[in-house]
Design a protein around this motif. Sequence first.
Motif, PDB file in Angstrom:
ATOM      1  N   PRO A 151     -44.072 -21.665 -12.706  1.00 26.27           N
ATOM      2  CA  PRO A 151     -43.566 -23.028 -12.904  1.00 26.27           C
ATOM      3  C   PRO A 151     -42.509 -23.045 -14.012  1.00 26.27           C
ATOM      4  O   PRO A 151     -42.363 -22.087 -14.768  1.00 26.27           O
ATOM      5  CB  PRO A 151     -44.818 -23.810 -13.333  1.00 26.27           C
ATOM      6  N   ALA A 152     -41.782 -24.156 -14.100  1.00 26.58           N
ATOM      7  CA  ALA A 152     -40.815 -24.363 -15.176  1.00 26.58           C
ATOM      8  C   ALA A 152     -41.037 -25.739 -15.768  1.00 26.58           C
ATOM      9  O   ALA A 152     -41.154 -26.724 -15.036  1.00 26.58           O
ATOM     10  CB  ALA A 152     -39.381 -24.233 -14.658  1.00 26.58           C
ATOM     11  N   VAL A 153     -41.112 -25.806 -17.094  1.00 25.86           N
ATOM     12  CA  VAL A 153     -41.337 -27.062 -17.805  1.00 25.86           C
ATOM     13  C   VAL A 153     -40.003 -27.597 -18.296  1.00 25.86           C
ATOM     14  O   VAL A 153     -39.200 -26.865 -18.881  1.00 25.86           O
ATOM     15  CB  VAL A 153     -42.300 -26.856 -18.991  1.00 25.86           C
ATOM     16  N   GLY A 154     -39.736 -28.883 -18.055  1.00 26.13           N
ATOM     17  CA  GLY A 154     -38.490 -29.501 -18.492  1.00 26.13           C
ATOM     18  C   GLY A 154     -38.360 -29.501 -20.000  1.00 26.13           C
ATOM     19  O   GLY A 154     -39.355 -29.410 -20.738  1.00 26.13           O
ATOM     20  N   PRO A 155     -37.136 -29.617 -20.517  1.00 27.41           N
ATOM     21  CA  PRO A 155     -36.902 -29.532 -21.965  1.00 27.41           C
ATOM     22  C   PRO A 155     -37.668 -30.557 -22.786  1.00 27.41           C
ATOM     23  O   PRO A 155     -38.032 -30.275 -23.935  1.00 27.41           O
ATOM     24  CB  PRO A 155     -35.389 -29.739 -22.103  1.00 27.41           C
ATOM     25  N   ASP A 156     -37.905 -31.737 -22.231  1.00 33.21           N
ATOM     26  CA  ASP A 156     -38.642 -32.752 -22.993  1.00 33.21           C
ATOM     27  C   ASP A 156     -40.140 -32.706 -22.743  1.00 33.21           C
ATOM     28  O   ASP A 156     -40.893 -33.520 -23.281  1.00 33.21           O
ATOM     29  CB  ASP A 156     -38.097 -34.150 -22.695  1.00 33.21           C
ATOM     30  N   GLY A 157     -40.600 -31.751 -21.916  1.00 37.01           N
ATOM     31  CA  GLY A 157     -42.025 -31.562 -21.688  1.00 37.01           C
ATOM     32  C   GLY A 157     -42.667 -32.547 -20.734  1.00 37.01           C
ATOM     33  O   GLY A 157     -43.872 -32.479 -20.504  1.00 37.01           O
ATOM     34  N   ARG A 158     -41.896 -33.458 -20.129  1.00 33.59           N
ATOM     35  CA  ARG A 158     -42.496 -34.491 -19.284  1.00 33.59           C
ATOM     36  C   ARG A 158     -42.692 -34.055 -17.842  1.00 33.59           C
ATOM     37  O   ARG A 158     -43.579 -34.563 -17.153  1.00 33.59           O
ATOM     38  CB  ARG A 158     -41.642 -35.755 -19.307  1.00 33.59           C
ATOM     39  N   LEU A 159     -41.880 -33.132 -17.343  1.00 36.62           N
ATOM     40  CA  LEU A 159     -41.916 -32.747 -15.942  1.00 36.62           C
ATOM     41  C   LEU A 159     -42.084 -31.239 -15.803  1.00 36.62           C
ATOM     42  O   LEU A 159     -41.619 -30.460 -16.640  1.00 36.62           O
ATOM     43  CB  LEU A 159     -40.632 -33.183 -15.228  1.00 36.62           C
ATOM     44  N   VAL A 160     -42.741 -30.851 -14.714  1.00 37.60           N
ATOM     45  CA  VAL A 160     -42.911 -29.449 -14.354  1.00 37.60           C
ATOM     46  C   VAL A 160     -42.374 -29.275 -12.935  1.00 37.60           C
ATOM     47  O   VAL A 160     -42.692 -30.078 -12.045  1.00 37.60           O
ATOM     48  CB  VAL A 160     -44.390 -29.027 -14.399  1.00 37.60           C
ATOM     49  N   SER A 161     -41.566 -28.263 -12.719  1.00 34.67           N
ATOM     50  CA  SER A 161     -41.107 -27.939 -11.367  1.00 34.67           C
ATOM     51  C   SER A 161     -41.848 -26.704 -10.878  1.00 34.67           C
ATOM     52  O   SER A 161     -42.149 -25.796 -11.652  1.00 34.67           O
ATOM     53  CB  SER A 161     -39.597 -27.693 -11.346  1.00 34.67           C
ATOM     54  N   VAL A 162     -42.121 -26.684  -9.576  1.00 31.05           N
ATOM     55  CA  VAL A 162     -42.835 -25.548  -9.003  1.00 31.05           C
ATOM     56  C   VAL A 162     -42.529 -25.466  -7.511  1.00 31.05           C
ATOM     57  O   VAL A 162     -42.344 -26.496  -6.847  1.00 31.05           O
ATOM     58  CB  VAL A 162     -44.359 -25.667  -9.247  1.00 31.05           C
ATOM     59  N   VAL A 163     -42.427 -24.261  -6.987  1.00 29.16           N
ATOM     60  CA  VAL A 163     -42.258 -24.020  -5.557  1.00 29.16           C
ATOM     61  C   VAL A 163     -43.627 -23.689  -4.970  1.00 29.16           C
ATOM     62  O   VAL A 163     -44.369 -22.878  -5.541  1.00 29.16           O
ATOM     63  CB  VAL A 163     -41.274 -22.865  -5.299  1.00 29.16           C
ATOM     64  N   VAL A 164     -43.968 -24.331  -3.835  1.00 31.29           N
ATOM     65  CA  VAL A 164     -45.263 -24.080  -3.195  1.00 31.29           C
ATOM     66  C   VAL A 164     -45.058 -23.837  -1.708  1.00 31.29           C
ATOM     67  O   VAL A 164     -44.119 -24.360  -1.101  1.00 31.29           O
ATOM     68  CB  VAL A 164     -46.246 -25.261  -3.411  1.00 31.29           C
ATOM     69  N   PRO A 165     -45.941 -23.050  -1.079  1.00 30.14           N
ATOM     70  CA  PRO A 165     -45.852 -22.802   0.362  1.00 30.14           C
ATOM     71  C   PRO A 165     -46.489 -23.953   1.143  1.00 30.14           C
ATOM     72  O   PRO A 165     -47.291 -24.723   0.604  1.00 30.14           O
ATOM     73  CB  PRO A 165     -46.665 -21.515   0.529  1.00 30.14           C
ATOM     74  N   VAL A 166     -46.139 -24.060   2.427  1.00 28.34           N
ATOM     75  CA  VAL A 166     -46.651 -25.149   3.271  1.00 28.34           C
ATOM     76  C   VAL A 166     -47.064 -24.583   4.622  1.00 28.34           C
ATOM     77  O   VAL A 166     -46.231 -24.048   5.365  1.00 28.34           O
ATOM     78  CB  VAL A 166     -45.587 -26.249   3.472  1.00 28.34           C
ATOM     79  N   LEU A 167     -48.372 -24.680   4.938  1.00 32.71           N
ATOM     80  CA  LEU A 167     -48.870 -24.286   6.253  1.00 32.71           C
ATOM     81  C   LEU A 167     -48.458 -25.314   7.305  1.00 32.71           C
ATOM     82  O   LEU A 167     -48.439 -26.518   7.045  1.00 32.71           O
ATOM     83  CB  LEU A 167     -50.389 -24.156   6.229  1.00 32.71           C
ATOM     84  N   GLU A 168     -48.159 -24.833   8.510  1.00 30.33           N
ATOM     85  CA  GLU A 168     -47.762 -25.706   9.611  1.00 30.33           C
ATOM     86  C   GLU A 168     -48.707 -25.490  10.798  1.00 30.33           C
ATOM     87  O   GLU A 168     -48.652 -24.440  11.451  1.00 30.33           O
ATOM     88  CB  GLU A 168     -46.312 -25.414  10.017  1.00 30.33           C
ATOM     89  N   PRO A 169     -49.592 -26.462  11.082  1.00 35.02           N
ATOM     90  CA  PRO A 169     -50.539 -26.291  12.197  1.00 35.02           C
ATOM     91  C   PRO A 169     -49.860 -26.098  13.554  1.00 35.02           C
ATOM     92  O   PRO A 169     -50.373 -25.372  14.404  1.00 35.02           O
ATOM     93  CB  PRO A 169     -51.338 -27.601  12.168  1.00 35.02           C
ATOM     94  N   ASP A 170     -48.718 -26.749  13.755  1.00 32.17           N
ATOM     95  CA  ASP A 170     -48.007 -26.655  15.032  1.00 32.17           C
ATOM     96  C   ASP A 170     -47.062 -25.458  14.986  1.00 32.17           C
ATOM     97  O   ASP A 170     -46.036 -25.485  14.316  1.00 32.17           O
ATOM     98  CB  ASP A 170     -47.226 -27.943  15.275  1.00 32.17           C
TER      99      ASP A 170
END
Length: 362
Positions: free
Chosen positions: A114-133
């Motif tokens: 993850p990456a935390v924003g400079p002011d500490g309020r937000l976190v960015s993160v990449v996540v995987p997504v399963l697709e049933p179809d």
Amino acid sequence: MRAMDTTGDERIGVAPLGTVRVRGTVEAVGAGRLLVRTEGLVEVHDREEFLAGTADRAIAALRTSDEDRVTATADGGFVVAGADSVRALGSDGGTRWVLPHDPWHGASRAHSAPAVGPDGRLVSVVVPVLEPDKAKAALVYDGEPGRNYTWDDLLLLDAASGEVVGRQQIRSLASAAVQSWSPDGAAVVVSCWTAWQSWSTWWAQPCAEGMRMLGGTWMHALAGFLPGSRVLTQRFAEYLFPADDRDELAVYDLGSGEQTALLDLAELAVDPEEDEFSSAEVLDARHVLVPGRVHPEGGAPQTRHWLLDADTLRPLGRLDYPAPVGEDITVLGDGTWLTREGDDRLHRWRLGSAGSPQAGTR
């Protein structure tokens, strides 16, 4: 065919600022702190105390497993990405929140820190997504029969609660991802490596609706940020496609998406077919550092570091070190940087003439 070993070959002096013995890897995380990673342990240290060899203990520490990817928060806590969740821990080690997500593909570990924003309020993160179809799945991925994935999501999380405040699908099925916030917090940039599709990079902006995608580029990975809302990227010769054989640096404007500077790293090469450029680092508002491994004709491979103009990417010269250096560079954000000698010695440098006062070595 060999290039002439002339471009950027003017020698630029550096001044030694000290040496420290250290195990593991070292990363600058802002506010005068360092993140030190060893097997099974992540520690946060005061930068000056650690590099002077006087740090008695860490400011914060966390035991980790092989599946975890960890970053530190400004208040002494950590955000940890695991195989199927992201969690935040306080300075006391207690869990603040947990955000479950679909398990990562291909390995039982997180593919992105993850990456935390400079002011500490937000976190960015990449996540995987399963697709049933299966018909809607990303066809590039067939590594696990019966488990289908669509393209990954880029999430913005509230750092205090873990609530998802922004979500955008990005065209990646990342085996690796790197991300960072611009110093003013106005944008987050994420680069993902997808098998058979190289690197893809996007930049997004927090907004009232959560997140707005601003732009992106392909085959270039995030390298750092430059003044004036610009991002430095690097392309690697991966030989995935015809004529995909060049290493280069490029600068993009985060607002317009326009490419504002470009350097074919063959200009620095002795042997363009063999020489390698593993990274590029923004040293300060005026300079970029580029390490490389070159192959002089008839000689052993050599590690060299070049200094570039940050506005134009024009090579200014080659750094003239008084001690052996490797290809790893850690920029500290104050105009100084670290290089590694052997397995356990870190040297600190600044631009200038040799012979400056040198701190003691531990």
